[in-house]
Design an enzyme around this catalytic site. Structure first.
Site, PDB file in Angstrom:
ATOM      1  CE  LYS A 177      -1.625   2.711   3.008  1.00 14.06           C
ATOM      2  NZ  LYS A 177      -1.621   3.990   2.225  1.00 14.06           N
ATOM      3  CD  GLU A 252      12.705   5.073   8.792  1.00 12.76           C
ATOM      4  OE1 GLU A 252      12.123   5.883   9.559  1.00 12.76           O
ATOM      5  OE2 GLU A 252      13.158   5.386   7.684  1.00 12.76           O
ATOM      6  CB  CYS A 291      12.812   9.552   7.889  1.00  8.55           C
ATOM      7  SG  CYS A 291      13.955   8.581   6.882  1.00  8.55           S
ATOM      8  CD  GLU A 388       9.906  12.553  11.528  1.00  9.84           C
ATOM      9  OE1 GLU A 388      10.853  12.129  10.850  1.00  9.84           O
ATOM     10  OE2 GLU A 388       8.900  11.872  11.810  1.00  9.84           O
TER      11      GLU A 388
END
Length: 494
Positions: A177, A252, A291, A388
């Site tokens: 996906k 992750e 990231c 983040e």
């Protein structure tokens, strides 16, 4: 295949069973440029059933390693054949520059070739010394089974390859996906897998939302492994959903990555220029939607004013625009939601006492653009430092001692990546050894190698991608113990 037939099940392209579709937005001008199928749980079930049948009754798990490796190498060649078109598609879908898109295609090709070489160079298993010539004992590795792969919107093609290549090399089947925001290059990749000769049912894709398709992937009892790359909140949901069936999970989940600059790294003009240039690259490539972005600059106090002043001056000169336009250095954010999130972080930082040195605003015009932003005098109490941001925001903190620098760099829930800049080799080794991050760069930022593991400590996730450990994620270890001279045990006397 029509524009809306982006679901691939058992070797056939089709639309969603519900007939629903989703519009894909060009982030450079906020207009619709594609329409894809909007899959749901029933589409996920169909794709998983196809992958299950292909694994249990199909040929791929039993295909010789050399043949599997040959398919992966053909995929790498096809990616290079389509490099320009794929780079442009990745640019338009995700907002990055076309050159970044081309580099992504090269890195994807490298990943497929690496895992092809890795499985070809393995032995037939690890022989275990049982202490007797009458015993043959060996540990072999077999495919996990059906793998559910869920990928993010920032590097759609690259992140798909980090999962697909090792999954196929190990002999698994999969359902994938892609992000509902940037699904197009993954659809193209699955078409190339078909062209390369992958058997029907081995590769299946369902375009759709994470809370429907992704959730079904994670909870489905016929899925043996789920590999997810994305945000922390969604990752924890995946882990909870997978727990009931005790499937393997790899996550992750991003990072809040420190870039530590000691004053001795900038003693010459050339060294100063390099460190500033790399700090810009660390924070602002792909508008900070990375990231491993070096979004926390931790600079020695004595260097702070000179370094941050020059950094801010150069940040103001970064050229924004559509990724395909000549001279553009930075594209838009991927969506209106990401733009609003970035604006919110900057507003909260200023309210908490940060000093704006560059950026901090949207430029005039259409699209989801935001100026690269430098926020000085930040501290760990600020949201913008703890969370983040996934946008073009660089925060600045300072230190006076090596211990203080390490403490600041490690003062985060995440632990994906970090860097240290110093001219002192001993200090470089000491600090790199003390940083609790999965990748540590010394006098560099951002490069990775397909042969080296990628992943993080803490809330950056569990498991690793790339390298030998990245292949091991998609395998189960089996111990085969053979008695070459069986005889009665006589435990029970009878």
């Amino acid at each position: 295949m029509s524009a809306q037939q982006t679901i691939h099940v058992g070797g056939e392209w089709r639309g969603a069973l519900s007939g629903r579709t989703r519009e894909i937005i060009d982030p450079a001008d906020a207009t619709v440029f594609a329409v894809v199928a909007e899959g749901a749980a029933e589409d996920a079930d169909a794709a998983i059933a196809a992958a299950r049948a292909a694994f249990d009754q199909g040929e791929w798990p039993r295909t010789p390693v050399a043949e599997r490796a040959a398919v992966l190498r053909r995929v790498a060649d096809l990616l290079q054949r389509n490099r320009e078109a794929l780079g442009e598609l990745e640019s338009r879908d995700a907002g990055k520059t076309v050159e970044e898109g081309r580099i992504d295609v090269d890195c994807v090709s490298d990943a497929f070739r690496y895992f092809a070489d890795l499985v070809m160079n393995e032995s037939g298993g690890r022989v275990v010394d049982a202490g007797s010539d009458e015993i043959h004992s060996v540990v072999v590795h077999e495919p996990v089974g059906v793998c559910a792969l869920i990928t993010p919107w920032n590097y759609p093609l690259l992140q798909a390859s980090w999962k697909i290549a090792p999954a196929l090399a190990a002999g698994n089947t999969f359902v994938i996906k892609p992000s509902e925001i940037t699904p197009l290059s993954t659809v193209e990749l699955v078409q190339l897998l078909e062209e390369a000769g992958l058997p029907a049912g081995v590769a299946n894709v369902v375009t759709g939302a994470g809370d429907t398709v992704g959730a079904r992937f994670a909870e489905h009892p016929d899925v043996d492994l789920v590999s997810f790359t994305g945000g922390l909140t969604s990752g924890t949901k995946v882990m909870r959903a997978a727990a009931d069936t005790v499937k393997k999970v790899a996550l992750e989940l991003g990072g809040k990555n420190p870039n530590v600059v000691f004053a001795d790294a900038c003693e010459s003009d050339e060294a100063f220029d390099t460190a500033v240039d790399q700090a810009l690259n660390a924070a602002f490539i792909h508008s900070g939607q990375v990231c491993s972005a070096g979004s926390r600059l931790i600079v020695e106090e004595s260097l702070r004013e000179r370094f941050v002043g020059e950094l801010a001056r150069r940040a103001e000169k970064i050229r924004l625009g559509r990724g395909s336009d000549p001279g553009v250095e930075c594209g838009p954010l991927v969506s209106a939601q990401q733009l609003a999130k970035t604006e919110g972080y900057v507003a909260s930082a200023l309210a908490e006492g940060a000093v704006l040195r560059a950026g901090g605003q949207r430029p005039d015009g259409d699209g989801y653009f935001y100026r690269p932003t430098v926020l000085d005098q930040c501290h760990r109490g600020m949201r913008v430092v703890r969370e983040e941001t996934f946008g073009p925001i660089l925060t600045v903190e300072t230190f006076r001692t090596e211990d203080e620098a390490v403490a600041l760099a490690n003062d985060t829930e995440y632990g994906l990546a970090g860097a240290v800049w110093t001219a002192d080799p001993g200090r470089a080794r000491r600090v790199a050894g003390r940083l609790r991050h999965g990748t540590v760069w010394i006098n560099d930022f951002h490069p990775y190698l397909p042969q080296a593991e990628w992943g993080g400590f803490g809330k950056s996730g569990i498991g690793r991608e790339l390298g030998p450990a990245g292949l091991a994620e998609y395998r189960e270890a089996k111990h085969i113990y053979q008695n070459l001279a069986p005889r009665p045990v006589r435990w029970f006397k009878g």
